[in-house]
Design an enzyme around this catalytic site. Structure first.
Site, PDB file in Angstrom:
ATOM      1  N   ILE A  19     -29.979   4.741  43.142  1.00 17.37           N
ATOM      2  CA  ILE A  19     -29.921   3.176  44.097  1.00 17.37           C
ATOM      3  C   ILE A  19     -31.030   2.351  43.636  1.00 17.37           C
ATOM      4  O   ILE A  19     -30.693   1.251  43.583  1.00 17.37           O
ATOM      5  CB  ILE A  19     -30.167   3.829  45.627  1.00 17.37           C
ATOM      6  CG1 ILE A  19     -28.989   4.629  45.976  1.00 17.37           C
ATOM      7  CG2 ILE A  19     -30.324   2.513  46.461  1.00 17.37           C
ATOM      8  CD1 ILE A  19     -28.968   4.997  47.629  1.00 17.37           C
ATOM      9  N   TYR A 154     -26.883  17.780  55.956  1.00 17.08           N
ATOM     10  CA  TYR A 154     -27.855  16.878  55.627  1.00 17.08           C
ATOM     11  C   TYR A 154     -29.297  17.488  56.355  1.00 17.08           C
ATOM     12  O   TYR A 154     -30.151  17.187  55.740  1.00 17.08           O
ATOM     13  CB  TYR A 154     -27.505  15.500  56.294  1.00 17.08           C
ATOM     14  CG  TYR A 154     -28.310  14.335  55.603  1.00 17.08           C
ATOM     15  CD1 TYR A 154     -28.210  14.320  54.067  1.00 17.08           C
ATOM     16  CD2 TYR A 154     -29.042  13.456  56.264  1.00 17.08           C
ATOM     17  CE1 TYR A 154     -28.942  13.191  53.651  1.00 17.08           C
ATOM     18  CE2 TYR A 154     -29.977  12.512  55.796  1.00 17.08           C
ATOM     19  CZ  TYR A 154     -29.710  12.248  54.233  1.00 17.08           C
ATOM     20  OH  TYR A 154     -30.344  11.512  53.701  1.00 17.08           O
ATOM     21  N   LYS A 161     -35.399  11.587  57.593  1.00 18.76           N
ATOM     22  CA  LYS A 161     -34.953   9.956  57.915  1.00 18.76           C
ATOM     23  C   LYS A 161     -35.163   9.490  59.140  1.00 18.76           C
ATOM     24  O   LYS A 161     -35.546   8.226  59.179  1.00 18.76           O
ATOM     25  CB  LYS A 161     -33.563   9.910  57.442  1.00 18.76           C
ATOM     26  CG  LYS A 161     -33.120  10.253  55.960  1.00 18.76           C
ATOM     27  CD  LYS A 161     -33.940   9.321  54.825  1.00 18.76           C
ATOM     28  CE  LYS A 161     -33.199   9.311  53.314  1.00 18.76           C
ATOM     29  NZ  LYS A 161     -34.381   8.749  52.536  1.00 18.76           N
ATOM     30  N   LYS A 191     -23.007   8.661  44.731  1.00 16.08           N
ATOM     31  CA  LYS A 191     -23.173   9.930  44.027  1.00 16.08           C
ATOM     32  C   LYS A 191     -24.112   9.733  42.732  1.00 16.08           C
ATOM     33  O   LYS A 191     -24.278   9.085  41.878  1.00 16.08           O
ATOM     34  CB  LYS A 191     -21.847  10.322  43.018  1.00 16.08           C
ATOM     35  CG  LYS A 191     -20.675  10.944  44.008  1.00 16.08           C
ATOM     36  CD  LYS A 191     -19.593  10.985  43.340  1.00 16.08           C
ATOM     37  CE  LYS A 191     -18.343  11.405  44.171  1.00 16.08           C
ATOM     38  NZ  LYS A 191     -17.071  11.444  43.613  1.00 16.08           N
ATOM     39  N   THR A 192     -25.443  10.345  43.337  1.00 17.28           N
ATOM     40  CA  THR A 192     -26.639  10.182  42.552  1.00 17.28           C
ATOM     41  C   THR A 192     -27.284  11.555  42.465  1.00 17.28           C
ATOM     42  O   THR A 192     -26.732  12.525  42.907  1.00 17.28           O
ATOM     43  CB  THR A 192     -27.935   9.315  43.366  1.00 17.28           C
ATOM     44  OG1 THR A 192     -28.002   9.899  44.523  1.00 17.28           O
ATOM     45  CG2 THR A 192     -27.237   7.966  43.621  1.00 17.28           C
ATOM     46  N   ALA A 194     -30.125  12.812  43.817  1.00 24.58           N
ATOM     47  CA  ALA A 194     -30.509  13.192  44.864  1.00 24.58           C
ATOM     48  C   ALA A 194     -29.522  13.548  45.940  1.00 24.58           C
ATOM     49  O   ALA A 194     -29.411  14.849  46.586  1.00 24.58           O
ATOM     50  CB  ALA A 194     -31.134  12.222  45.743  1.00 24.58           C
TER      51      ALA A 194
END
Ligand code: NAD
Length: 255
Positions: A19, A154, A161, A191-192, A194
């Site tokens: 990102i 998550y 977060k 889609k990264t 992390a």
């Protein structure tokens, strides 16, 4: 250009799917000057050519678990630029085993690590950079819907977060009298590297595409566009906010 000559430090670039890459490219396209950190040698090899591609002015190591490295980051920015207009916090970490199965099984150490890197680091960085922030500086952090809703898998990252978003509000209050704004962007799934640690990502991706108002997933460039807005004078009245860049998925009540 909206960000002509503004000095932007990008924390959290790992590769061209990050990102941070979408944000850095977008800030650059609007005239910003860039610098990047990397967490260690493996990431350094990827960050340096990407920084060169965007005309980045300097890169340096900064692992946010280490106060000395945070202090060194501020010292380097002071030396190179004298001040900072834009701080992008686009980093997070949790142990892979804490992103599968039941949240209830999170260990004390896994919880501590996730909260330290993913939430506390924003406060540590803001404190270190406070003397360098220019008038009207903008701090942008990255969050996800798992902070306020249950996203199976998550887990501890959702708790981190939630802490991050609360930190954004308190930091906005502390830095507001100096004109410094602090906001978060809540991105849809992308889609990264992390994200690949989140066991349920594939299902979430499909679900967002099928059910979000825009019927598509977002890209890092979608996030970059909102980052430009938050970094610029156009958002001068916005602080302490979490802005959703998620194709409207957060508004859905029933599929
Ligand atoms: P990414 O893997 O490209 O970036 C994560 C970065 O965090 C990496 O550059 C990594 O080096 C850095 N990092 C990890 N531990 C660190 C430490 N101790 N010190 C300094 N840096 C450290 O993944 P991304 O998806 O681009 O993540 C960027 C941010 O966006 C994260 O905060 C993530 O939670 C958030 N986010 C991601 C998604 C998604 O679906 N990808 C959605 C919403 C929010």
């Amino acid at each position: 250009m909206l960000l002509e000559g503004k000095k932007a430090l990008i924390m959290g670039l790992a590769n061209n799917r990050s990102i941070a890459w979408g944000i850095a490219s977008s800030l650059k396209a609007h005239g910003a000057r860039l610098a990047f950190n990397y967490v260690g040698d493996a990431i350094k090899k990827r960050v340096e050519p990407l920084s060169a591609e965007l005309g980045g002015e300097f890169t340096f190591q900064c692992d946010v678990t280490d106060d000395a490295q945070i202090a060194n980051a501020a010292a380097l920015v002071k030396e190179h630029w004298g001040g900072l207009d834009i701080l992008v916090h686009s980093l997070a970490f949790a142990n892979r085993e804490d992103l599968v199965g039941r949240f209830i099984d999170t260990s004390r150490e896994g919880f501590r690590l996730a909260l330290d890197i993913s939430a506390y680091s924003l406060t540590g960085l803001c404190r270190a950079f406070e003397p360098l922030f220019t008038e009207n500086a903008s701090v942008i952090s990255m969050t996800y819907l798992g902070s306020t809703r249950i996203i199976p898998g998550y887990n501890v990252m959702g708790v981190a977060k939630a802490a991050l978003e609360a930190s954004v509000r308190y930091l906005a209050y502390d830095l507001g009298p100096k004109g410094v704004r602090v906001n978060a962007i809540s991105a849809g799934p992308i889609k990264t590297l992390a994200a690949s640690a989140v066991s349920s990502l594939k299902d979430i991706f499909t679900h967002v595409e099928a059910n979000s108002p825009l019927r598509r997933n977002v890209s890092t460039m979608d996030v970059g566009g909102t980052a430009v807005f938050l970094a610029s004078e156009l958002s001068r009245g916005v602080t302490g906010a979490t802005i959703y860049v998620d194709s409207g998925f957060n508004q859905i009540g029933a599929a």
